[in-house]
Design an enzyme around this catalytic site. Structure first.
Site, PDB file in Angstrom:
ATOM      1  N   SER A   1      38.566  76.234 -28.701  1.00 40.17           N
ATOM      2  CA  SER A   1      38.459  76.100 -27.240  1.00 40.17           C
ATOM      3  C   SER A   1      39.466  75.121 -26.657  1.00 40.17           C
ATOM      4  O   SER A   1      39.593  75.026 -25.434  1.00 40.17           O
ATOM      5  CB  SER A   1      37.044  75.673 -26.855  1.00 40.17           C
ATOM      6  OG  SER A   1      36.119  76.683 -27.189  1.00 40.17           O
TER       7      SER A   1
ATOM      8  N   GLU B   1      77.682  24.938 -57.597  1.00 43.57           N
ATOM      9  CA  GLU B   1      78.649  25.926 -58.051  1.00 43.57           C
ATOM     10  C   GLU B   1      80.103  25.485 -57.992  1.00 43.57           C
ATOM     11  O   GLU B   1      80.897  25.857 -58.850  1.00 43.57           O
ATOM     12  CB  GLU B   1      78.496  27.207 -57.217  1.00 43.57           C
ATOM     13  CG  GLU B   1      77.142  27.888 -57.319  1.00 43.57           C
ATOM     14  CD  GLU B   1      76.910  28.503 -58.683  1.00 43.57           C
ATOM     15  OE1 GLU B   1      77.876  28.993 -59.290  1.00 43.57           O
ATOM     16  OE2 GLU B   1      75.749  28.491 -59.140  1.00 43.57           O
TER      17      GLU B   1
END
Length: 808
Positions: free
Chosen positions: A466, A90
């Site tokens: 229960s 770059e």
């Protein structure tokens, strides 16, 4: 010669004029654009959009939320080879120039003048930072000029290292990855610091065109780009010939690595996301927050597996529902069949497969991942046709009774073989907590989050049946009853205006036990004893006591049906209540988020749960209430110790109910759990009317867990489906793994509890030498004083005093 001299003077003058004109024009352009330039100083405070990450307590990634995958790193963490590769690709003079490359700009200007377009921007890394953070991507002269001006300003304000750090964390590199660390993870499954030179050069080639040079979608062009960068690195002196030759010969090794989810816990992930979204909104997905949960990855895997296996086992017990779809595959090419399978999702580990051949006792199936597989008779013989939850059709005799060519079915790989399966229509949930802090250690809210996102662990209000009884029995112990108290298990009829008609409750098996000790009534889950207990305590008093365990007042009925679990509660509420039995009587609050960290690693939140604290000092229990048993009623006790949870059960009652619930496993409805070979486990089954809900909640002192099974739209589970058969096996499978290599941890009797031998029939002290005497625990102030009669005493004729009521 004089002519040449004149020409030179004229050209010089023109050059000076031209230069002055250029300077004036540049100054004018600068003063025109300068007010429009953003403040470069904001780059020092830039916050990269980073996803939310959710981890288990042992740092395994559970989920990642956010469109952009990014893991910012500092300049010091960037490998030197990558910096050189990036320069080669770059901006080779990045560390020398002042932000712009004159040669590159002249090249761009020439292209603009000759073609009317800017073809190669001549951009430096600094100019790309200016564009990426402040400008649009349009290719115009004004945008390019502002880019240049911004680059010059950036170079004045920031160091080269700061500029490069911004660049490598901002750039898009394909496949939702932003920044080089995310790209390294996506393409190679490891951090940037661990990549080879060839791999670093591959990533350095991506910024120019992430799609064109992508090693996954275009490996040939990506390889050409990588090799060009390596050549540039050699020419620029960044690497020597040997390293160049080694790197240039490396093949393309990139492959897609997803989010690297290490722990499948989607219900947990969604709970975290929804809780934090209320505070952060959409910023939640970009702020880079890290959440550390209380989840134990090993326990979570066990819980998810136990629930899936339990629901599949239930589904198979009730017969085969048939294929999900039937296709005419006689003329369907193999590629089309594979495409069809690719479009069919896998749920809960159940793989879609197409039946391609059916033999006498075998079948051949096509799968997307495993190709053709053979299904043995052992893998399908269970598949009697489903008729209803109560009935299945005749047992199959051959494979053709079950499968046909073209059937789309589900299979699962288990015990080193493939087995026919099906997506269960029934659902369930399992939760495990640390009873001493409330930390959620494992949670699964259904068979498959991908199939149905409804989280039954926290959202499904179901009747506990229960499973509610231990809370009622604890109230009884607190209000003066003992484990040896006798309550009559006999038929009863109630007329309650709130129940609209006469109510004739029954025990599950339709039998009656007569006078029954409280302990036995609980482990045998006798409904009529529970109703008589509640009536003895008083509905309001019993209900108020049960509410302290964390249930919703509006969902607890104000009538005797509450004794049988007609309330509505979520599995989370039930397991939270049971935690008080496990921890010695303290009220804890469940929590999931242990720590929240910012993108910089700072702690934004850290949980500080109230913890069970047996050694802390608490107030004296008791108030002015009594029930006819002449024992003061309980009160919630607060400790002066910071961080201590409130005590909602006295130490004596907490020990007694734990001890009584151990008998549920050793001799009651939970006997199946004896296979775990542990003496510290306690719990309770639960089954509602018409068997629409099945529960088991159990614990020791270090872990409490609840399993629930039922249909999303309440409906009977079918014959022989109870808490002990549908939910308990899930709990057992989970606890087997969860408590592996964990020492037993049953509580010891507190100072206020004493044991004695009693007569099992009457609950009185055993007579001397009684052979069937059993040991029972009592509060020290409740130890029976009367002995049971021996057989001889029962046969002896009554004395005069007994007949006429005489005697001192």
């Amino acid at each position: 010669m004089r002519i040449f001299h004149k020409i030179f003077k004229w050209l010089s003058a023109l050059a000076v004029v031209g230069l002055l004109a250029l300077l004036i024009a540049s100054a004018g352009i600068y003063y025109y654009f300068a007010p429009q330039l953003p403040d470069v100083e904001t780059l020092r405070e830039v916050r990269f959009q980073t996803p939310l990450r959710v981890y288990s307590a042992d740092r395994k990634l559970i989920a990642e939320f956010g469109e952009k995958r990014r893991t910012p790193i500092s300049y010091d963490e960037i490998p030197e080879d990558f910096i050189h590769a990036l320069q080669a690709a770059e901006d080779s003079r990045f560390f020398e120039h002042m932000g712009i490359d004159i040669k590159g700009l002249f090249r761009a200007a020439f292209q603009l003048a000759t073609s009317g377009q800017i073809q190669s921007g001549g951009s430096t890394i600094t100019m790309q930072v200016a564009k990426n953070f402040f400008l649009t991507r349009e290719r115009t002269f004004s945008r390019k000029f502002m880019e240049i001006l911004l680059a010059l300003r950036i170079e004045q304000e920031l160091s080269k290292e700061e500029i490069l750090e911004l660049y490598i964390n901002k750039i898009y590199l394909g496949h939702r990855s932003y920044g080089i660390q995310a790209a390294s993870t996506v393409y190679y499954g490891q951090p940037i610091k661990d990549l080879s030179l060839a791999q670093l050069a591959m990533i350095a080639g991506l910024p120019k065109a992430p799609s064109a040079y992508n090693p996954l979608s275009n490996p040939k062009r990506a390889l050409e780009r990588r090799d060009w960068i390596l050549g540039r690195m050699l020419n620029l002196g960044y690497i020597d010939q040997t390293r160049y030759q080694n790197a240039i010969t490396q093949p393309v090794t990139a492959s897609y690595h997803g989010s690297d989810i290490e722990l499948q816990a989607p219900y947990i992930a969604e709970m975290v996301r929804s809780e934090l979204y209320e505070q952060y909104g959409d910023d939640l997905y970009t702020e880079g927050l890290t959440v550390i949960t209380t989840i134990d990855s090993r326990l979570q895997e066990s819980a998810s597996s136990a629930l899936r296996n339990g629901l599949i086992a239930y589904s198979e017990r009730h017969g085969y529902h048939g294929p999900e779809h039937q296709y005419d595959t006689s003329s369907m090419p193999n590629e089309e069949q594979l495409e069809l399978l690719d479009k069919t999702a896998t749920f809960g580990g159940l793989v879609p497969a197409l039946v391609t051949k059916v033999g006498t006792n075998t079948a051949t199936l096509l799968t997307k991942e495993a190709g053709d597989i053979e299904l043995s008779w052992e893998g399908m013989r269970w598949a009697s046709p489903y008729k209803s939850v109560n009935y299945a059709g005749p047992e199959p005799k051959k494979a053709g009774d079950i499968l046909n060519v073209g059937d789309l079915v589900r299979i699962v790989y288990t015990d080193d073989a493939w087995k026919l399966s099906q997506i269960p229509q029934v659902q369930g949930a399992i939760i495990a907590l640390d009873p001493n802090s409330g930390g959620i250690r494992a949670l699964s809210g259904g068979f498959s989050f991908a199939l149905n996102k409804f989280n039954r662990a926290i959202q499904a209000y179901r009747q506990p049946g229960s499973n509610i009884k231990p809370f009622l029995y604890t109230a009884a112990l607190e209000y003066g009853f003992t484990p040896a108290s006798i309550i009559n298990d006999a038929p009863v009829v109630f007329h309650d205006v709130s129940l609209e008609s006469n109510w004739r409750p029954e025990n599950d098996n339709g039998t009656f036990g007569g006078p029954t000790r409280l302990r036995e009534a609980l482990y045998r889950s006798r409904n009529l004893v529970s109703i008589r207990l509640m009536r003895s305590l008083g509905i309001d008093k019993a209900r108020e006591f049960i509410l302290r365990f964390g249930f919703s007042p509006e969902r607890l009925p104000q009538n005797l049906s509450l004794a049988l679990g007609s309330a509505d509660a979520t599995p989370m509420q039930v397991v939270t209540g049971y935690a008080s039995f496990a921890n010695g009587g303290f009220k804890i609050a469940p929590y999931l988020i242990d720590r929240l960290e910012s993108a910089e690693g700072d702690t934004l939140f850290e949980a500080a749960p109230l913890r069970a604290c047996p050694e802390c000092s608490y107030g004296i229990a008791g108030n002015s209430e009594n029930t006819g048993s002449e024992r003061p009623g309980p009160v919630v006790q607060q400790s002066t110790t910071e961080g201590a949870a409130p005590r909602i059960i006295t130490p004596e009652s907490a020990f007694l109910i734990y001890n009584v619930m151990q008998d549920v496993i050793t001799r009651g409805t939970g006997r199946r759990a004896l296979e775990l070979n542990r003496s510290d486990l306690a719990g309770k089954t639960g089954t509602t009317n018409d068997q629409k809900d099945a529960w088991f909640s159990g614990f020791n002192q270090t872990l409490v867990a609840t399993a629930w099974v039922g249909f999303d739209q309440p409906a009977p589970l079918g014959r022989r489906e109870y808490g002990s058969s549908a939910a308990l096996p899930i709990w057992i499978d989970f606890m087997r793994d969860a408590l592996k290599d964990t020492p037993e941890s049953a509580p010891s009797a507190p100072a206020g509890v004493i044991s004695a031998l009693i007569d099992p029939a009457t609950g009185k002290l055993a007579y001397p030498g009684q052979s069937d005497a059993i040991r029972e625990y009592f509060r020290t102030d409740q130890l029976p004083t009367e002995h049971a009669q021996s057989p001889e005493e029962k046969l002896a004729p009554p004395t005069t005093e007994q007949i006429f009521g005489l005697g001192g």
